[in-house]
Design an enzyme around this catalytic site. Structure first.
Site, PDB file in Angstrom:
ATOM      1  N   SER A  22       0.834  -1.206   0.000  1.00 48.83           N
ATOM      2  CA  SER A  22       0.000   0.000   0.000  1.00 48.83           C
ATOM      3  C   SER A  22       0.868   1.255   0.000  1.00 48.83           C
ATOM      4  O   SER A  22       0.609   2.212  -0.744  1.00 48.83           O
ATOM      5  CB  SER A  22      -0.886   0.026   1.249  1.00 48.83           C
ATOM      6  OG  SER A  22      -1.819  -1.022   1.228  1.00 48.83           O
ATOM      7  N   ARG A  26       1.610   4.317  -2.999  1.00 47.48           N
ATOM      8  CA  ARG A  26       1.356   5.724  -2.670  1.00 47.48           C
ATOM      9  C   ARG A  26       2.607   6.577  -2.801  1.00 47.48           C
ATOM     10  O   ARG A  26       2.539   7.742  -3.228  1.00 47.48           O
ATOM     11  CB  ARG A  26       0.765   5.820  -1.257  1.00 47.48           C
ATOM     12  CG  ARG A  26      -0.700   5.335  -1.224  1.00 47.48           C
ATOM     13  CD  ARG A  26      -1.105   4.899   0.158  1.00 47.48           C
ATOM     14  NE  ARG A  26      -2.521   4.637   0.311  1.00 47.48           N
ATOM     15  CZ  ARG A  26      -3.139   3.482   0.006  1.00 47.48           C
ATOM     16  NH1 ARG A  26      -2.441   2.493  -0.519  1.00 47.48           N
ATOM     17  NH2 ARG A  26      -4.432   3.323   0.201  1.00 47.48           N
ATOM     18  N   ARG A 122     -13.391  -7.438 -10.955  1.00 53.24           N
ATOM     19  CA  ARG A 122     -13.671  -6.706  -9.709  1.00 53.24           C
ATOM     20  C   ARG A 122     -14.443  -5.412  -9.982  1.00 53.24           C
ATOM     21  O   ARG A 122     -14.223  -4.753 -10.996  1.00 53.24           O
ATOM     22  CB  ARG A 122     -12.349  -6.416  -8.973  1.00 53.24           C
ATOM     23  CG  ARG A 122     -11.639  -7.709  -8.603  1.00 53.24           C
ATOM     24  CD  ARG A 122     -10.327  -7.468  -7.913  1.00 53.24           C
ATOM     25  NE  ARG A 122     -10.497  -6.838  -6.615  1.00 53.24           N
ATOM     26  CZ  ARG A 122      -9.485  -6.453  -5.852  1.00 53.24           C
ATOM     27  NH1 ARG A 122      -8.242  -6.619  -6.261  1.00 53.24           N
ATOM     28  NH2 ARG A 122      -9.712  -5.890  -4.696  1.00 53.24           N
ATOM     29  N   SER A 167     -13.519   1.303   2.475  1.00 51.76           N
ATOM     30  CA  SER A 167     -12.453   1.004   1.511  1.00 51.76           C
ATOM     31  C   SER A 167     -11.442   2.131   1.446  1.00 51.76           C
ATOM     32  O   SER A 167     -11.753   3.253   1.053  1.00 51.76           O
ATOM     33  CB  SER A 167     -13.053   0.775   0.121  1.00 51.76           C
ATOM     34  OG  SER A 167     -12.026   0.791  -0.850  1.00 51.76           O
ATOM     35  N   GLN A 169      -9.088   2.142  -0.620  1.00 50.55           N
ATOM     36  CA  GLN A 169      -8.825   2.418  -2.038  1.00 50.55           C
ATOM     37  C   GLN A 169      -9.763   3.507  -2.546  1.00 50.55           C
ATOM     38  O   GLN A 169      -9.348   4.392  -3.295  1.00 50.55           O
ATOM     39  CB  GLN A 169      -9.006   1.140  -2.857  1.00 50.55           C
ATOM     40  CG  GLN A 169      -7.935   0.102  -2.555  1.00 50.55           C
ATOM     41  CD  GLN A 169      -8.118  -1.164  -3.360  1.00 50.55           C
ATOM     42  OE1 GLN A 169      -9.099  -1.323  -4.078  1.00 50.55           O
ATOM     43  NE2 GLN A 169      -7.175  -2.072  -3.238  1.00 50.55           N
ATOM     44  N   ASP A 320      -6.950  -7.991   4.670  1.00 52.08           N
ATOM     45  CA  ASP A 320      -6.173  -8.914   3.835  1.00 52.08           C
ATOM     46  C   ASP A 320      -5.655 -10.113   4.630  1.00 52.08           C
ATOM     47  O   ASP A 320      -5.030 -11.008   4.059  1.00 52.08           O
ATOM     48  CB  ASP A 320      -4.998  -8.168   3.194  1.00 52.08           C
ATOM     49  CG  ASP A 320      -5.481  -7.159   2.150  1.00 52.08           C
ATOM     50  OD1 ASP A 320      -6.586  -7.340   1.603  1.00 52.08           O
ATOM     51  OD2 ASP A 320      -4.749  -6.182   1.898  1.00 52.08           O
ATOM     52  N   LYS A 347     -12.368  -9.353  -3.456  1.00 48.36           N
ATOM     53  CA  LYS A 347     -10.901  -9.160  -3.488  1.00 48.36           C
ATOM     54  C   LYS A 347     -10.351  -9.861  -4.740  1.00 48.36           C
ATOM     55  O   LYS A 347     -11.095 -10.115  -5.672  1.00 48.36           O
ATOM     56  CB  LYS A 347     -10.289  -9.705  -2.196  1.00 48.36           C
ATOM     57  CG  LYS A 347     -10.684  -8.892  -0.965  1.00 48.36           C
ATOM     58  CD  LYS A 347     -10.125  -7.499  -1.023  1.00 48.36           C
ATOM     59  CE  LYS A 347     -10.586  -6.642   0.123  1.00 48.36           C
ATOM     60  NZ  LYS A 347     -10.168  -5.247  -0.027  1.00 48.36           N
ATOM     61  N   ARG A 351     -12.592 -14.470  -1.553  1.00 50.78           N
ATOM     62  CA  ARG A 351     -11.736 -15.096  -0.529  1.00 50.78           C
ATOM     63  C   ARG A 351     -12.535 -15.868   0.519  1.00 50.78           C
ATOM     64  O   ARG A 351     -12.028 -16.821   1.102  1.00 50.78           O
ATOM     65  CB  ARG A 351     -10.878 -14.033   0.169  1.00 50.78           C
ATOM     66  CG  ARG A 351      -9.765 -13.561  -0.704  1.00 50.78           C
ATOM     67  CD  ARG A 351      -8.819 -12.602   0.008  1.00 50.78           C
ATOM     68  NE  ARG A 351      -7.723 -12.290  -0.897  1.00 50.78           N
ATOM     69  CZ  ARG A 351      -6.969 -11.211  -0.822  1.00 50.78           C
ATOM     70  NH1 ARG A 351      -7.168 -10.327   0.134  1.00 50.78           N
ATOM     71  NH2 ARG A 351      -5.991 -11.016  -1.687  1.00 50.78           N
TER      72      ARG A 351
END
Ligand code: S3P
Length: 443
Positions: A22, A26, A122, A167, A169, A320, A347, A351
């Site tokens: 992550s 960034r 997704r 989220s 994201q 995760d 995901k 999952r």
């Protein structure tokens, strides 16, 4: 390549896991729109992040890797990226795709995104909705799937956006779109999610205010069109990668393992809390801050675990880690019930379904609900002896290799390729600690 994991005698040693995925994305993205040079130490050199490198290069940022592994990004300033001549192929990376869509929503040119079969399945509507409100034009296959086209707006509008799903994201996509937007762009999150974007933007000099709301949520306000300048970023080890050797060492009797400089951001470290409640011995030493992010050395010793109730509000901080937690739960004594897991269905694979099916195939008793997983641990590892289809999902692959390290019968995975997206060299790393992971057809 298919891999097989056989029971290990003990796991022991010291090491460090690759850089945080992550934070790596960034650092590259914010560095590309800062003015001047950004140096990144400890960048995760794995497929997901390298896709972001390629995309940013296609958008006009110069990004070099020095012989000593330090990456240099020569930023083009806020709003300074240029129309790419080719399609941006984000591979398996949801983070890369969604964050870059945000960034490009306020660059006035057209870009095309594609990805692998997993990423193309997704949902992208979660970022399309707020980015359209800011002025972007987006057209996607089947309404909200990759491949898609995004045309950024020349006249972006600042918005106040309340996240409908927890989220990071989506939050990050809106904030990155807000970089080249006049005025203040705000995101309201009813449940706090990882704050790497806020910390990274601040590290580069942007003004980001955070307000805590009644009920535990947060409001994040970014002042648009900031003068951000190149910085040095030190990327800590990825706790989501560390989770696999940590759980393996907890489960394989007699093991002791130290992992150095692992990121322990409080909004990411729900797994440590949960494992602690299960009775795990995890020592956290030498806490420090690197590039605005907390990091520490983690030491674990094998020991018995007990089943626990994992509350839904903890999901964002360990989203995760559920695959490997489910493996730990299958070896613990008693029932572990995990709820609030709806997001696991979208995901890199479904999952929740993948863990339920795989654990069952390995002899564990599990119940799968629409957004819950219950694992009935017996205090001993399930039998193993299954071959798992990983469905292009790195964390499913690694979770079942961990199970093979402790199960009586070996556990195989049909495809180790996806592991390269987040933890290159995983099998070698684990074998260096005493695991027995090999190519399935090796003698
Ligand atoms: C990530 C956020 C999480 C996580 C993903 C990385 C990020 O996704 O699952 O691996 O870097 O922001 P969501 O934000 O969709 O929950």
């Amino acid at each position: 390549m298919a891999l097989i994991s056989r029971r290990a005698r003990t796991l022991a040693g010291e090491g460090s896991v690759p850089g945080d995925k992550s934070i790596s994305h960034r650092a590259l993205i914010v560095g590309s729109v800062a003015v001047g040079e950004t140096r990144i130490t400890g960048l995760l050199e794995a497929d997901d992040v390298l896709r972001t490198v390629d995309a940013l290069r296609a958008l006009g940022a110069r990004i070099d890797r020095d012989a000593d592994g330090v990456w240099r990004v020569f930023g083009r300033g806020v709003g300074g990226l240029a129309e790419p001549a080719s399609v941006l192929d984000m591979g398996n990376s949801g983070t890369g795709a969604r964050l870059l869509m945000g960034l490009l929503a306020t660059h006035p040119f057209t870009s095309f995104f594609t990805g692998d079969a997993s990423l193309s399945a997704r949902p992208m509507d979660r970022v399309m909705t707020p980015l359209r409100r800011m002025g972007a034009t987006i057209s996607a296959r089947s309404g909200d799937r990759l491949p898609l086209m995004i045309r950024g707006t020349a006249g972006p509008l600042p918005i106040v956006y309340e996240l409908p799903v927890a989220s990071a994201q989506v939050k990050s996509a809106v904030l990155l779109a807000g970089l080249n937007t006049p005025g203040t762009t705000s995101v309201v999150e009813p449940q706090p999610t990882r704050d790497h974007s806020e910390l990274m933007l601040r590290h580069f000099g942007a003004e980001v205010a955070v307000e805590r709301l009644d009920g535990g949520g947060r409001a994040i306000m970014l002042a648009g069109q900031p003068e951000i300048t190149g910085r040095h970023v030190v990327v800590p080890g990825d706790l989501s990668s560390a989770a696999f050797p940590l759980v393996a060492a907890l489960l394989v009797p007699g093991s002791r393992l130290t992992l150095s400089r692992v990121g322990i951001n409080a909004l990411r470290s729900g797994l440590l809390e949960t494992l602690g409640e299960m009775g795990a011995g995890i020592a956290i030493a030498d806490r420090r801050t690197e590039g605005g992010e907390p990091a520490a050395d983690l030491t674990v010793e094998a020991g018995p675990l007990r089943g626990v109730e994992v509350p839904p509000e903890r999901a964002p901080s360990m989203i995760d880690e559920y695959p490997v937690l489910a493996v730990a739960a299958a070896c613990a004594e008693g029932v572990t019930r995990m709820t609030g897991l709806g997001e696991l269905r979208v995901k890199e694979s479904d999952r929740l379904g993948a863990m339920a099916r795989g654990l069952e195939a390995c002899g564990a008793r599990v119940e799968e609900g629409p957004d819950a997983l219950t694992v009935h641990g017996t205090g001993r590892a399930p039998r193993g002896g299954a071959r798992i289809a990983v469905e292009r999902d790195h964390r499913i692959a690694m979770a079942f290799l961990v199970l093979g390290m402790v199960a009586a019968e070996p556990v195989a995975i049909d495809d180790a390729g996806p592991i390269e997206t987040s933890f290159p060299g995983f099998a070698g790393f684990m074998n260096g600690l005493g695991a027995r992971v090999a190519a399935e057809d090796a003698p």
